[in-house]
Enzyme design. Structure first.
Site, mmCIF file in Angstrom:
data_model
loop_
_atom_site.group_PDB
_atom_site.id
_atom_site.type_symbol
_atom_site.label_atom_id
_atom_site.label_comp_id
_atom_site.label_asym_id
_atom_site.label_seq_id
_atom_site.Cartn_x
_atom_site.Cartn_y
_atom_site.Cartn_z
ATOM 1 N N ASP A 8 0.818 -1.212 0.000
ATOM 2 C CA ASP A 8 0.000 0.000 0.000
ATOM 3 C C ASP A 8 0.856 1.268 0.000
ATOM 4 O O ASP A 8 1.793 1.395 0.798
ATOM 5 C CB ASP A 8 -0.884 -0.007 1.257
ATOM 6 C CG ASP A 8 -2.127 0.848 1.102
ATOM 7 O OD1 ASP A 8 -2.494 1.170 -0.037
ATOM 8 O OD2 ASP A 8 -2.742 1.184 2.123
ATOM 9 N N ASP A 9 0.540 2.184 -0.903
ATOM 10 C CA ASP A 9 1.153 3.525 -0.910
ATOM 11 C C ASP A 9 2.658 3.519 -1.133
ATOM 12 O O ASP A 9 3.347 4.483 -0.768
ATOM 13 C CB ASP A 9 0.850 4.258 0.404
ATOM 14 C CG ASP A 9 -0.560 4.828 0.454
ATOM 15 O OD1 ASP A 9 -1.400 4.405 -0.360
ATOM 16 O OD2 ASP A 9 -0.842 5.671 1.319
ATOM 17 N N CYS A 27 -6.488 4.352 -3.052
ATOM 18 C CA CYS A 27 -6.509 2.960 -2.589
ATOM 19 C C CYS A 27 -7.761 2.194 -3.025
ATOM 20 O O CYS A 27 -7.671 1.137 -3.659
ATOM 21 C CB CYS A 27 -6.403 2.913 -1.068
ATOM 22 S SG CYS A 27 -4.878 3.599 -0.389
ATOM 23 N N HIS A 40 -9.820 -2.424 -0.112
ATOM 24 C CA HIS A 40 -9.806 -1.259 0.780
ATOM 25 C C HIS A 40 -10.312 -1.621 2.174
ATOM 26 O O HIS A 40 -11.243 -2.420 2.322
ATOM 27 C CB HIS A 40 -10.671 -0.151 0.184
ATOM 28 C CG HIS A 40 -10.448 1.191 0.800
ATOM 29 N ND1 HIS A 40 -9.216 1.789 0.856
ATOM 30 C CD2 HIS A 40 -11.308 2.064 1.380
ATOM 31 C CE1 HIS A 40 -9.319 2.968 1.435
ATOM 32 N NE2 HIS A 40 -10.579 3.157 1.768
ATOM 33 N N ASP A 100 -0.485 -0.419 -5.032
ATOM 34 C CA ASP A 100 -1.756 0.083 -5.563
ATOM 35 C C ASP A 100 -1.639 1.412 -6.299
ATOM 36 O O ASP A 100 -2.486 1.737 -7.127
ATOM 37 C CB ASP A 100 -2.830 0.150 -4.471
ATOM 38 C CG ASP A 100 -2.412 0.930 -3.237
ATOM 39 O OD1 ASP A 100 -1.268 1.424 -3.169
ATOM 40 O OD2 ASP A 100 -3.241 1.028 -2.301
ATOM 41 N N HIS A 101 -0.595 2.170 -6.031
ATOM 42 C CA HIS A 101 -0.341 3.440 -6.725
ATOM 43 C C HIS A 101 0.970 3.999 -6.207
ATOM 44 O O HIS A 101 1.617 3.398 -5.341
ATOM 45 C CB HIS A 101 -1.468 4.460 -6.501
ATOM 46 C CG HIS A 101 -1.934 4.526 -5.083
ATOM 47 N ND1 HIS A 101 -1.150 4.992 -4.049
ATOM 48 C CD2 HIS A 101 -3.099 4.138 -4.502
ATOM 49 C CE1 HIS A 101 -1.811 4.905 -2.909
ATOM 50 N NE2 HIS A 101 -2.997 4.366 -3.157
#
Length: 453
Positions: free
Chosen positions: A37-38, A77, A131, A302-303
């Site tokens: 994540d992130d 997210c 999420h 995710d990004h």
């Protein structure tokens, strides 16, 4: 639609028949999928930030094919995970932003995990795959409960290590849920079963708050922290929609006033190092597993994440920093260790590619392009750009050379990202590049579902 797996089985059967022998069918490959994540592209092997120290991400990259130009479907997210795991673009589902309640846009049974379960796999999940660590229970054989675990550690608040100058000297590795998520997945890797497995390991950090046990800060002394490349006037050539998306009056203004810009970067790097540690534990188990030679491993994030470039922070924008992500594949018998693929792809490729590799039917609703040709040959021809969407009718199209952004109001940006990697100069107003914009605009959706709220 079982692709090469069926071809392999048929070939083995025919070869055995020709020799007057009977062969058992080869077992379908297992899958270990790691979602982080992130996490942006501040990994040592990607070369974006020389301060990064990520030996286990680098170790994984040496095991297979690392995609150096992979991009998220959405820089947020909830919609990013809905798109990747569900197979539909945000303009198809209407799940555009955090808070859009992904379960309303992805029916149970459509997700990637459900396809593997239907194909006879034991499907296990832990941590943040969707999420809020939520999931459709019917799509999983078992999913680790998050009850009793903390995402951030006892007493840690959201802005600690970010806007708040607050440390947590007694925090331990096992105080964070990621430690237990990793343990759960290691146990499943080591379990014996006649059925193939699909394990989804969702690591929550480095998501805010940027807090990790203090030992992870030692490699990043504050006095040595460097700010990312940036220009103070970088917003001057942006259209109004781009300036609004940058949101310079938010986080960036606060950091300039507080002087905590370097401290936030230090905390981000330390939190990434904590995640790298957990990845290392998982890789140890993977490499020692008797199933290793029949287990596909894929890692994605995710990004991306901005830390002051273009006066922007967090995700929630369409430039390089918040959209570029690490993606690494290890496919036994197919990928070459230490290979790099510079082709531009997006994360919508994960669902169909895993299905194809495992001989699992690809549902008709899946909109991504599978990338097995690039796993076999990272230099293979590829002419499909990556597309990222943030909100209704705001899109970025990223080819190997250019990034074209069109906002809902018609505002445009164009960057020669190959020669201007930090996208300082907006070229959208140059008449001689109209042909480039027109070509990239062909990839934009013609009809987008309006958001429900």
């Amino acid at each position: 639609m079982r692709h090469f797996c069926i071809i392999s089985i048929a070939f083995a059967f025919l070869a055995g028949s020709a020799a007057g022998q009977v062969h058992t069918q080869p077992k379908q490959p297992n899958v270990l999928m790691v979602a982080v994540d992130d996490l942006n592209h501040w990994l040592t092997f990607m070369g974006r930030n020389p301060q990064a120290q990520t030996p286990n991400f680098d170790r994984l990259a040496k095991m297979g094919v690392a995609f150096t130009n992979a991009y998220c479907a959405v820089p947020a997210c909830e919609p990013s995970r809905c798109a990747l795991m569900g197979g539909r673009r945000p303009w198809t589902t209407g799940c555009y932003k955090n808070g859009d309640k992904w379960k309303k846009h992805q029916p149970a049974g459509d997700g990637m995990a459900a396809q593997f379960m239907n194909a006879g796999y034991n499907v296990f999940g832990a941590g943040k795959i969707y999420h809020s660590m939520d999931f459709h229970p019917s799509e999983w054989t078992d999913y680790m409960s998050k009850k009793g675990f903390s995402s951030n550690g006892p007493g840690v608040q959201k802005m600690d290590g970010y806007h708040n100058d607050k440390i947590h000297p007694d925090l331990k590795d096992e105080d964070l849920i990621d430690w237990h998520t990793t343990d759960y997945c290691i146990e499943r890797l080591n379990s014996e079963s006649d059925q193939p497995f699909f394990i989804a390991c969702g690591l929550y950090k480095p998501h805010l708050p940027f807090v990790a046990p203090r030992k992870y800060y030692e490699a990043f002394p504050l006095e040595s922290i460097q700010l990312p490349p940036h220009r103070e006037n970088d917003l001057d050539d942006l259209p109004p929609a781009g300036v609004r998306m940058a949101g310079a009056d938010g986080d960036h203004k606060k950091f300039l006033k507080s002087g905590r810009w370097k401290a936030a970067i230090q905390s981000y790097l330390a939190t990434c190092a904590y995640t790298d540690m957990n990845l290392g534990r998982l890789l140890d188990a993977y490499e020692n597993s008797p199933q290793k030679d029949n287990t596909i491993l894929v890692l994605w994030t995710d990004h991306g994440w901005s830390l002051g470039e273009k006066q922007h922070w967090r995700k929630f924008a369409l430039w390089e920093e918040p959209t570029r992500t690490p993606m690494i594949w290890v496919v036994p018998g197919m990928t070459t260790p230490g290979a790099r693929c510079e082709r531009t792809v997006d994360l919508m490729s994960v669902y169909p590619t895993l299905c194809k590799l495992a001989g699992v039917p690809i549902p008709d609703h899946v909109e991504g392009r599978e990338i097995t040709s690039l796993l076999q040959n990272p230099n293979a021809a590829w002419n499909v750009p990556a597309i990222t969407t943030h909100g209704y009718e705001n899109h970025a199209v990223r080819s190997e050379q250019y990034r074209y952004i069109r906002y809902a109001n018609g505002d445009e940006e164009l960057y020669d990202s190959q020669n201007d990697p930090y996208e300082y100069e907006n070229l959208a107003g140059k008449p001689e590049l109209q042909i480039v914009k027109d070509e990239l605009a062909k990839w934009l959706p013609k009809n987008a579902v309006k958001p429900a709220r």
